[in-house]
Write an enzyme that holds these catalytic residues in place. Structure first.
Site, mmCIF file in Angstrom:
data_model
loop_
_atom_site.group_PDB
_atom_site.id
_atom_site.type_symbol
_atom_site.label_atom_id
_atom_site.label_comp_id
_atom_site.label_asym_id
_atom_site.label_seq_id
_atom_site.Cartn_x
_atom_site.Cartn_y
_atom_site.Cartn_z
ATOM 1 N N GLU A 408 0.812 -1.214 0.000
ATOM 2 C CA GLU A 408 0.000 0.000 0.000
ATOM 3 C C GLU A 408 0.848 1.268 0.000
ATOM 4 O O GLU A 408 0.348 2.359 -0.310
ATOM 5 C CB GLU A 408 -0.920 0.011 1.233
ATOM 6 C CG GLU A 408 -2.062 -0.992 1.171
ATOM 7 C CD GLU A 408 -3.098 -0.619 0.119
ATOM 8 O OE1 GLU A 408 -3.192 0.567 -0.244
ATOM 9 O OE2 GLU A 408 -3.796 -1.527 -0.362
ATOM 10 N N GLU A 439 7.162 -21.527 8.527
ATOM 11 C CA GLU A 439 7.404 -20.636 9.668
ATOM 12 C C GLU A 439 8.460 -21.185 10.627
ATOM 13 O O GLU A 439 9.033 -20.445 11.429
ATOM 14 C CB GLU A 439 6.100 -20.390 10.427
ATOM 15 C CG GLU A 439 5.551 -21.618 11.132
ATOM 16 C CD GLU A 439 4.264 -21.316 11.888
ATOM 17 O OE1 GLU A 439 4.114 -21.860 12.982
ATOM 18 O OE2 GLU A 439 3.440 -20.549 11.375
#
Length: 520
Positions: A408, A439
């Site tokens: 963004e 992870e």
């Protein structure tokens, strides 16, 4: 086929892009049997296909006391975990050692001399792997046929296709090599190559290399140029590999393996001559034993209790390795929320009220951390003004939020695309689907730091709800070592850090247990 049964047999498996070979021997090394199966490249097979491959091997081979596996495409610990879980169904509780197929190829032809050694593979694909006495290793290639495979059968075949159409356009004549290719493929016109190459497999393109070698033997200039380039590339890779693990004037050994070298001895000799010209103290030999013998060597080592059964992953450029993780204690976000114990039996309206009520407590928790938040903002502002960058590292939902925020920034604040970056464990696929095990790989976080070129002046924010995610800590620790400022954003204010875990700032609002109990 199976030739004998032995309760004390060792099983060695070499799984490559073209075929899989299994050997089983006594502990002393007497061969009991050999069998061949289909392709075994980890990157190209689904779990179902891998399971079928292992089951096929298990059906033919006697029950072993230890297994060694060299597999193409095996690169890191998540890959190894995937293999172990699938092999464990076929061979439960059997000691297992894993490596990539280059490692087993290197082991197979070991002369026992205490010098640096390298193996150059040229078959359908190509790769080079070397290892020094003290264990330092280097690898060139292994990127697959789209990005790499220089000097392979695939590249030789593809270069032939490109060359014949290029000279056809330039000179207006269809070469003898082009005629051979049309004849081999049962095609009638050069234009017929366009639809053929669009659907051709890697193996089918690589099969054309045989025609290039045949044409070169008749002094076809196009074919000779192609093979000259392939030989030079393979030799340069071998020399570069050795130069990365040992001094240029030290003795070394190189083994040439793969179908191109075994079927084209003159070509192998040419590669050997170029290597020796560039590194005179290097002994060059061709493959003496198939790689499954190297896998048997791994199986034998699996019986040694002093050897930890972890994979030997394909080496990469030096980066920070796995880091110690905080002693396990439940994060607040992982505890049961007493207010939501009847969530499944409550009405929709009451659950909406519950969610809104819980959400209303979040601003107060964040307010308690406003000083730390302000410090991070000031830290990041100073960094960006001086040309530094901001990185978010996370896994799962945490990683997705970091990538979302970074994406963004260019349209909202007109930042440069590299000024704010989001990095998620498991890569772009993890944005829309779960990547199990990603992870938990601390070394992958450290490698991402290396390849994103995180440096002094940058700010790295690791996002982990529990504060313990290994991928995030691998990134934070590696970033700290490189001089970047590091921040941990978590929701576990009671987190205790180990001595190896050091960050400049921690933001840890106490938002409490999640309403929907489970993975944070």
């Amino acid at each position: 086929m199976q030739t004998d049964s032995n309760d004390q047999s060792l099983l060695g498996i070499e799984a490559g892009g073209t075929r899989t070979v299994a050997l089983w021997t006594t502990r002393e090394g007497r061969l009991l049997g050999r069998a061949e199966f289909g392709p075994g490249n980890l990157r190209l097979l689904s779990d179902a296909q891998l399971s079928q491959l292992f089951q096929s091997v298990g059906t033919v081979c006697p029950a072993p006391v230890a297994i060694g596996l060299g597999m193409a495409g095996l690169r890191d610990e998540p890959d190894a975990q995937r293999i172990r879980s699938l092999m464990g169904v076929v061979w439960p509780d059997v000691p297992l050692r894993l490596a990539h197929d280059l490692e087993t190829g290197l082991r197979a032809d070991s002369t026992g001399k205490k010098i640096a050694r390298a193996v150059v593979v040229s078959g359908t694909g190509s790769c080079c792997f070397g290892k020094a006495l003290e264990g330092r290793s280097a690898k060139l290639g292994g990127w697959g046929h789209i990005l790499g495979d220089k000097g392979s059968g695939y590249e030789i075949g593809l270069r032939a296709l490109k060359a014949v159409v290029y000279y056809f356009d330039r000179d207006g004549e269809w070469s003898q090599l082009g005629q051979s290719i049309l004849r081999e493929l049962l095609l009638n016109r050069p234009e017929d190559l366009i639809p053929w190459v669009q659907i051709a497999t890697k193996d089918q393109v690589a099969a054309l290399s045989r025609l290039v070698f045949e044409a070169a033997s008749y002094r076809d200039s196009i074919a000779r140029d192609i093979l000259e380039g392939a030989a030079s590339t393979l030799a340069k890779d071998a020399v570069a590999c050795l130069n990365r693990i040992t001094k240029r004037n030290e003795n070394a050994e190189v083994t040439l393996r793969g179908s191109i070298f075994s079927k084209q001895p003159k070509f192998a000799d040419k590669v050997g001559r170029i290597i020796r010209t560039r590194r005179p103290h290097t002994r060059v030999t061709r493959e003496q034993r198939e790689g499954a013998w190297g896998a048997l060597d791994l199986a034998r080592s699996a019986l040694d209790p002093e050897i930890i059964t972890k994979p030997c992953p394909a080496p990469r450029q030096s980066t920070s390795g796995p880091r110690a993780i905080t002693p396990f204690a439940l994060s607040l976000t992982e505890e049961r929320n007493p207010r939501s114990e009847n969530l499944a039996r409550s009405s929709i309206e009451s659950n909406i009220e519950l969610f809104l009520s819980e959400e209303s407590a979040v601003p107060k928790a964040i307010e308690a951390e406003k000083e730390n938040i302000a410090r991070v903002i000031r830290l990041t502002t100073r960094s960006l003004k001086k040309g530094g960058r901001l990185f978010y590292f996370g896994a799962g939902s945490s990683g997705r939020l970091g990538v979302l925020d970074a994406s963004e920034c260019p349209p909202t604040f007109r930042t440069a695309p590299d000024q704010v970056q989001g990095v998620i464990a498991g890569g772009y696929e993890a944005l829309w689907k779960a990547k199990e095990g990603a992870e938990d790989d601390a070394s992958a976080g450290a490698e991402a730091v290396h390849y994103r070129d995180v440096r002094r002046g940058d700010v790295v924010i690791g996002i982990a709800a529990s504060g313990r995610t290994p991928f995030v800590w691998g990134a934070l620790t590696a970033s700290k070592e490189r001089g970047a400022k590091t921040v941990l954003l978590c929701f576990n204010p009671g987190l205790r850090l180990s001595p190896q875990q050091k960050v400049d700032l921690i933001i840890a609002p106490a938002v409490g247990p999640e309403i929907l109990t489970g993975s944070t």
